[in-house]
Design an enzyme around this catalytic site. Structure first.
Site, short mmCIF file in Angstrom:
data_model
loop_
_atom_site.label_atom_id
_atom_site.label_comp_id
_atom_site.label_asym_id
_atom_site.label_seq_id
_atom_site.Cartn_x
_atom_site.Cartn_y
_atom_site.Cartn_z
CD GLU A 109 8.77 73.25 47.17
OE1 GLU A 109 9.07 73.86 46.13
OE2 GLU A 109 8.20 73.78 48.14
CD GLU A 134 28.39 83.07 55.09
OE1 GLU A 134 28.71 84.10 54.49
OE2 GLU A 134 27.28 82.89 55.62
#
Length: 302
Positions: free
Chosen positions: A85, A116
């Protein structure tokens, strides 16, 4: 048998909610809303540390460094979201604010087995991007134990980068590894272990602060106006005109002429109007002020 989850606040079981599935939908919604309302207070408790981390981050970025978020699962997705963004909001280059998720882009929509759990994968991701001492690396993990996030911070710190850890448990390995260990303790989740809820909201709020306030410090705003907005569609072109209007109070025809002369660059258009300079001069003054409109305006008025 006890597990590592038993010691984590974010994973705690809440027996008082054991019958929540039997409640009317409105009651569940009210309960969830009340839980969400706890998050801002938990963030507020960490504001001095968050502010110190942002000032340190903005200083690195001012000398050309990047802001890199690394996390797995929800935490990784939030980093990617925040980074994605920044270009339309602050006209940053896509390489200035980067979100990396364990397992790569595929992990945005589906789990990547074991990603992960690898410190080495985080180190490889940062090595591939050439992390330096000018960069800011933010490890994001609700538990504060995710090896990918902890490994990212450890590798980045060894490279001299500024490191920030954002987690939701006290005394986390991630906070211990980072120069700035921000722990937003929001308590157990409505649904046991579903850390996309309060923990995810807390992380989103903190990442919003890190990117937005850093951009303010870097001169990407004028007051609370997004003067570096990139007008890539009609909605944003309309927003650009409105921002110039709010900043200058000029009539529509003056605004249109200024935007045309500056190829739609809002900050430049404002400077031509308020500083009474032409477009090339506006560009030069902004370059000299490293994009800070207030400083460029002061120079134009001298």
């Amino acid at each position: 048998m006890p597990t590592e989850f038993d010691s984590l606040t974010t994973e705690a079981y809440r027996p008082e909610l054991a019958e929540i599935d039997q409640l009317p939908t409105l009651d569940i919604a009210r309960t969830m809303n009340a839980e969400d309302a706890r998050v801002p207070a938990a963030v507020a408790a960490q504001l001095p540390l968050i502010a110190a981390a942002i000032d340190a981050a903005a200083a690195r970025m001012a000398r050309g460094g990047r802001l890199l978020y690394l996390g797995a699962g929800t935490a990784g997705r939030l980093g990617v979201l925040d980074a994605s963004e920044c270009p339309p909001t602050f006209n940053t280059d896509p390489g200035e604010v980067v979100g990396l998720i364990a397992g790569g882009p595929e992990a945005l929509i589906s789990a990547v087995e074991g990603a992960e759990d690898s410190r080495q994968l985080a180190a490889a991701d940062l090595t591939e991007r050439g992390v330096t001492a000018d960069d800011v690396v933010v490890g994001v993990s609700a538990s504060g134990r995710t090896p990918y996030a902890v490994g990212a911070v450890e590798h980045a710190r060894a490279a001299g980068a500024l490191t920030i850890g954002v987690s939701c448990n006290a005394g986390s390995p991630l906070a211990a590894a980072a120069e700035f260990g921000i722990e937003i303790v929001v308590g157990p989740e409505l649904i046991t272990g579903s850390t996309r809820l309060k923990a995810g909201t807390a992380q989103k709020l903190v990442l919003n602060m890190i990117s937005t306030i850093s951009m303010i410090r870097l001169g990407k705003t004028y007051g609370n106006l997004m003067v570096d907005v990139r007008a890539s569609n009609e909605k944003l072109r309309a927003r650009s005109r409105r921002i110039v209007s709010l900043a200058t109070g000029a009539p529509d025809e003056v605004i249109e002429a200024a935007l045309t002369a500056t190829d739609g660059e809002v900050k430049h258009a404002i400077l031509t109007i308020l500083g009474d300079v032409d477009a090339p001069t506006a560009g030069r003054l902004l370059a000299e002020s490293r994009g800070h409109l207030r400083a460029a305006l002061a120079a134009a008025r001298r």
